[in-house]
Write an enzyme that holds these catalytic residues in place. Sequence first.
Site, PDB file in Angstrom:
ATOM      1  N   SER A   1      -5.834   6.682  -4.070  1.00  0.00           N
ATOM      2  CA  SER A   1      -5.082   5.451  -3.823  1.00  0.00           C
ATOM      3  C   SER A   1      -5.877   4.199  -4.211  1.00  0.00           C
ATOM      4  O   SER A   1      -6.189   4.004  -5.380  1.00  0.00           O
ATOM      5  CB  SER A   1      -4.660   5.410  -2.351  1.00  0.00           C
ATOM      6  OG  SER A   1      -3.668   4.462  -2.121  1.00  0.00           O
TER       7      SER A   1
ATOM      8  N   ASP B   1      -1.731  -0.923  -6.549  1.00  0.00           N
ATOM      9  CA  ASP B   1      -3.019  -0.260  -6.361  1.00  0.00           C
ATOM     10  C   ASP B   1      -3.117   0.918  -7.321  1.00  0.00           C
ATOM     11  O   ASP B   1      -2.226   1.128  -8.155  1.00  0.00           O
ATOM     12  CB  ASP B   1      -3.229   0.159  -4.898  1.00  0.00           C
ATOM     13  CG  ASP B   1      -2.300   1.280  -4.472  1.00  0.00           C
ATOM     14  OD1 ASP B   1      -1.261   1.472  -5.124  1.00  0.00           O
ATOM     15  OD2 ASP B   1      -2.612   1.965  -3.474  1.00  0.00           O
TER      16      ASP B   1
ATOM     17  N   ASP C   1      -2.642   4.079  -7.352  1.00  0.00           N
ATOM     18  CA  ASP C   1      -1.572   5.068  -7.527  1.00  0.00           C
ATOM     19  C   ASP C   1      -0.187   4.445  -7.375  1.00  0.00           C
ATOM     20  O   ASP C   1       0.815   5.157  -7.353  1.00  0.00           O
ATOM     21  CB  ASP C   1      -1.751   6.251  -6.575  1.00  0.00           C
ATOM     22  CG  ASP C   1      -1.518   5.888  -5.114  1.00  0.00           C
ATOM     23  OD1 ASP C   1      -1.698   4.707  -4.756  1.00  0.00           O
ATOM     24  OD2 ASP C   1      -1.157   6.778  -4.316  1.00  0.00           O
TER      25      ASP C   1
ATOM     26  N   ASP D   1       1.541   3.013  -5.008  1.00  0.00           N
ATOM     27  CA  ASP D   1       2.447   3.146  -3.866  1.00  0.00           C
ATOM     28  C   ASP D   1       2.401   1.919  -2.954  1.00  0.00           C
ATOM     29  O   ASP D   1       3.096   1.860  -1.946  1.00  0.00           O
ATOM     30  CB  ASP D   1       2.170   4.428  -3.068  1.00  0.00           C
ATOM     31  CG  ASP D   1       0.804   4.452  -2.396  1.00  0.00           C
ATOM     32  OD1 ASP D   1      -0.010   3.540  -2.656  1.00  0.00           O
ATOM     33  OD2 ASP D   1       0.554   5.390  -1.612  1.00  0.00           O
TER      34      ASP D   1
END
Length: 448
Positions: free
Chosen positions: A101, A242, A244, A246
């Site tokens: 993440s 960010d 990834d 999400d």
Amino acid sequence: MSRKYFGTDGIRGRANGLITPELALKVGQAAGLVFQRGEHRHRVVIGKDTRLSGYMIEYAMVAGFTSVGMDVLLLGPMPTPAVAMLTKSMRADLGVMISASHNLFEDNGIKLFGPQGFKLSDDVEKQIEQLLDEPIDRRLAQSASLGRARRIDGVHDRYIEFAKRTLPRELSLDGLRVVIDCAHGAAYKVVPEALWELGADVIAIGVEPDGFNINKECGSTSPEALAKKVREMRADIGIALDGDADRVILVDERGHVVDGDQLLAVIAQSWKEDGRLSKPGIVATVMSNLGLERFLEGQGIGMVRTPVGDRYVLEQMLKQGYNLGGEPSGHIILSDYATTGDGFVAALQVLAVVQKLRRPVSEVCRRFDPLPQILKNVRYRSGKPLDHAEVKSAIMDGENRLNGHGRLLVRSSGTEPVIRVMGEGDDRILVEDVVDQIVTALGHAAAA
């Protein structure tokens, strides 16, 4: 059974430290066995972000899944919400996202999604954990039943079409100059392309991943570079994802940061006016500002609070029938469209409001004045500082002093030996004093 591997968001740690090829292979085998339900040919989709260690973990997981007879579809770098969406649309039994993440490149992680695109429940994670520490040699597939693996083309186009369809067909982003920061992460190809197709004038930064620069001085956790670019290019808005994708943070035309609480306020009010809220309320965490709660109350919108973590937000949304929830960090869950946080789709909802109102982002995204909020961390080596008598007394005294004019939250971190002390209220000086007293007491307890 205590959780040995899984945290609040999958398994995460230092690449080649905690997250080794051996662990990745075992997770593939264990998860593959848990999700083999029925006689059909089972399949798993695997996506990843742009970390150097992604290759190592990806191929180890392929070995694990194929060894227990699951076919593997490799997506390459894709946002976490895209992997969740594709797990369901490709009728896979399981989805995997290899990502840490918003962490820097040294870390990596494994997130798992069930066949409907939702993160796994605690019970299912416990089943997988149990298998990780058991010998499974006898449960491996026979030679003729081994799985196959192949890379899938065209997945970027699928996600772009999905994201575009979350907006009304007649809505265009024509006339909007948008700076998008993809954090050198998983969205570096799909999101700039989608914005361009929607008609925006796109300036993309953070789109040159090299395996090492993911989240480094960029993205939603470091929006300074985005703010500078927005001012330099005289853009209407900046969008920071960010690693990834999400979570999302916005920057207005003046370069001021807009956090997840303001985004929730914008979307909630807009959806209420359009009759799109499934219930007159939203779900947020204990970290959301009291100013948001007061604003929503004034709009006739309730707010349910959960522990920190988007999985807990989603659990309450599903349990109580809400279709909007999120966190100040920018995890926004729109369950009409997605089964997990989707930073880009959340940003599109805000862009739709900007286009509808034809007003500057600084006006659209300033729905309330946040109350002063102080957050301090106290690191400790061992023991349970929160059980210390001095700490309990300081917390009780703080709550009495705030006396309904603020909130106090003292909690242990779920990922490191740290106690987080958060206070907020109308009187900043009082809040600071309350937080400092608790931090001092925790320091004494940690040193004892």
